[in-house]
Motif scaffolding. Structure first.
Motif, PDB file in Angstrom:
ATOM      1  N   VAL A  27       0.829  -1.203   0.000  1.00 25.22           N
ATOM      2  CA  VAL A  27       0.000   0.000   0.000  1.00 25.22           C
ATOM      3  C   VAL A  27       0.868   1.260   0.000  1.00 25.22           C
ATOM      4  O   VAL A  27       0.732   2.120  -0.872  1.00 25.22           O
ATOM      5  N   MET A  28       1.751   1.382   0.957  1.00 27.78           N
ATOM      6  CA  MET A  28       2.594   2.580   1.042  1.00 27.78           C
ATOM      7  C   MET A  28       3.558   2.658  -0.145  1.00 27.78           C
ATOM      8  O   MET A  28       3.832   3.739  -0.651  1.00 27.78           O
ATOM      9  N   GLY A  29       4.040   1.524  -0.607  1.00 31.54           N
ATOM     10  CA  GLY A  29       4.905   1.501  -1.786  1.00 31.54           C
ATOM     11  C   GLY A  29       4.165   1.985  -3.025  1.00 31.54           C
ATOM     12  O   GLY A  29       4.719   2.705  -3.847  1.00 31.54           O
ATOM     13  N   GLY A  30       2.914   1.601  -3.154  1.00 30.91           N
ATOM     14  CA  GLY A  30       2.102   2.043  -4.292  1.00 30.91           C
ATOM     15  C   GLY A  30       1.821   3.529  -4.261  1.00 30.91           C
ATOM     16  O   GLY A  30       1.888   4.206  -5.287  1.00 30.91           O
ATOM     17  N   VAL A  31       1.513   4.049  -3.084  1.00 29.91           N
ATOM     18  CA  VAL A  31       1.283   5.489  -2.948  1.00 29.91           C
ATOM     19  C   VAL A  31       2.568   6.248  -3.261  1.00 29.91           C
ATOM     20  O   VAL A  31       2.554   7.258  -3.969  1.00 29.91           O
ATOM     21  N   ALA A  32       3.682   5.762  -2.750  1.00 28.19           N
ATOM     22  CA  ALA A  32       4.970   6.407  -3.001  1.00 28.19           C
ATOM     23  C   ALA A  32       5.325   6.380  -4.483  1.00 28.19           C
ATOM     24  O   ALA A  32       5.794   7.390  -5.030  1.00 28.19           O
ATOM     25  N   GLU A  33       5.107   5.261  -5.160  1.00 27.43           N
ATOM     26  CA  GLU A  33       5.387   5.181  -6.589  1.00 27.43           C
ATOM     27  C   GLU A  33       4.508   6.133  -7.377  1.00 27.43           C
ATOM     28  O   GLU A  33       4.959   6.787  -8.313  1.00 27.43           O
ATOM     29  N   ARG A  34       3.244   6.222  -7.005  1.00 34.02           N
ATOM     30  CA  ARG A  34       2.288   7.074  -7.727  1.00 34.02           C
ATOM     31  C   ARG A  34       2.708   8.541  -7.696  1.00 34.02           C
ATOM     32  O   ARG A  34       2.607   9.257  -8.675  1.00 34.02           O
ATOM     33  N   PHE A  35       3.180   9.000  -6.536  1.00 38.36           N
ATOM     34  CA  PHE A  35       3.514  10.406  -6.378  1.00 38.36           C
ATOM     35  C   PHE A  35       5.013  10.691  -6.483  1.00 38.36           C
ATOM     36  O   PHE A  35       5.433  11.837  -6.339  1.00 38.36           O
ATOM     37  N   GLY A  36       5.825   9.655  -6.705  1.00 42.37           N
ATOM     38  CA  GLY A  36       7.264   9.839  -6.861  1.00 42.37           C
ATOM     39  C   GLY A  36       7.982  10.116  -5.555  1.00 42.37           C
ATOM     40  O   GLY A  36       8.983  10.822  -5.535  1.00 42.37           O
ATOM     41  N   TRP A  37       7.468   9.574  -4.456  1.00 39.25           N
ATOM     42  CA  TRP A  37       8.055   9.787  -3.133  1.00 39.25           C
ATOM     43  C   TRP A  37       8.909   8.589  -2.750  1.00 39.25           C
ATOM     44  O   TRP A  37       8.838   7.527  -3.344  1.00 39.25           O
ATOM     45  N   ASN A  38       9.682   8.742  -1.688  1.00 38.39           N
ATOM     46  CA  ASN A  38      10.475   7.663  -1.134  1.00 38.39           C
ATOM     47  C   ASN A  38       9.557   6.773  -0.292  1.00 38.39           C
ATOM     48  O   ASN A  38       8.919   7.251   0.649  1.00 38.39           O
ATOM     49  N   ALA A  39       9.488   5.485  -0.608  1.00 35.56           N
ATOM     50  CA  ALA A  39       8.563   4.570   0.070  1.00 35.56           C
ATOM     51  C   ALA A  39       8.906   4.419   1.553  1.00 35.56           C
ATOM     52  O   ALA A  39       8.002   4.388   2.400  1.00 35.56           O
ATOM     53  N   ASN A  40      10.188   4.319   1.886  1.00 37.58           N
ATOM     54  CA  ASN A  40      10.561   4.149   3.293  1.00 37.58           C
ATOM     55  C   ASN A  40      10.244   5.384   4.116  1.00 37.58           C
ATOM     56  O   ASN A  40       9.787   5.273   5.256  1.00 37.58           O
ATOM     57  N   LEU A  41      10.467   6.561   3.557  1.00 35.69           N
ATOM     58  CA  LEU A  41      10.135   7.795   4.265  1.00 35.69           C
ATOM     59  C   LEU A  41       8.626   7.896   4.487  1.00 35.69           C
ATOM     60  O   LEU A  41       8.171   8.274   5.564  1.00 35.69           O
ATOM     61  N   LEU A  42       7.842   7.519   3.489  1.00 35.63           N
ATOM     62  CA  LEU A  42       6.384   7.541   3.626  1.00 35.63           C
ATOM     63  C   LEU A  42       5.931   6.572   4.710  1.00 35.63           C
ATOM     64  O   LEU A  42       5.038   6.895   5.499  1.00 35.63           O
ATOM     65  N   ARG A  43       6.552   5.395   4.780  1.00 32.27           N
ATOM     66  CA  ARG A  43       6.207   4.428   5.829  1.00 32.27           C
ATOM     67  C   ARG A  43       6.497   4.987   7.215  1.00 32.27           C
ATOM     68  O   ARG A  43       5.693   4.840   8.141  1.00 32.27           O
ATOM     69  N   VAL A  44       7.656   5.629   7.378  1.00 30.80           N
ATOM     70  CA  VAL A  44       8.027   6.203   8.675  1.00 30.80           C
ATOM     71  C   VAL A  44       7.032   7.292   9.066  1.00 30.80           C
ATOM     72  O   VAL A  44       6.561   7.341  10.207  1.00 30.80           O
ATOM     73  N   ILE A  45       6.701   8.169   8.137  1.00 35.61           N
ATOM     74  CA  ILE A  45       5.733   9.237   8.420  1.00 35.61           C
ATOM     75  C   ILE A  45       4.381   8.645   8.778  1.00 35.61           C
ATOM     76  O   ILE A  45       3.721   9.100   9.726  1.00 35.61           O
ATOM     77  N   PHE A  46       3.947   7.622   8.059  1.00 36.87           N
ATOM     78  CA  PHE A  46       2.662   6.984   8.336  1.00 36.87           C
ATOM     79  C   PHE A  46       2.640   6.385   9.741  1.00 36.87           C
ATOM     80  O   PHE A  46       1.657   6.529  10.470  1.00 36.87           O
TER      81      PHE A  46
END
Length: 72
Positions: free
Chosen positions: A18-37
Motif C-alpha cells: 500500500v505505502m509503496g504504491g502510494v509512493a510510486e504514484r507520487f514519486g516519493w520515497n517509500a521508506n520515508l512515507l512508511r516512517v511518516i505513516f
C-alpha cells in the motif's frame, strides 16, 4: 505505459504494498512515507492509521505484472 492509477506496489512492498504504491504514484520515497505513516498513526492512538491501511489494502488493486516489466 505510465502508471496513472493508484495500485499496491509489487516492487516496494513490505506488508501489502500500500505505502509503496502510494509512493510510486507520487514519486516519493517509500521508506520515508512508511516512517511518516507510522509516526502519524502512533500520534493518533494507532487505531485510525491501522484502519486506513486495512481499508486501502482491501480497496487498492495489486499492480499488474506488465507494468513492472522493463520496456524495450
Amino acid at each position: 505505459m505510465a502508471n496513472l492509477g493508484l495500485y499496491r506496489s509489487r516492487k516496494h512492498n513490505m506488508i501489502a504494498g500500500v505505502m509503496g504504491g502510494v509512493a510510486e504514484r507520487f514519486g516519493w520515497n517509500a521508506n520515508l512515507l512508511r516512517v511518516i505513516f507510522v509516526i502519524v498513526s502512533v500520534a493518533s492512538a494507532a487505531f485510525p492509521g491501522i484502519l486506513v491501511y486495512l481499508l486501502l489494502w482491501l480497496v487498492m488493486p495489486k499492480q499488474d505484472a506488465q507494468l513492472n516489466a522493463p520496456s524495450q
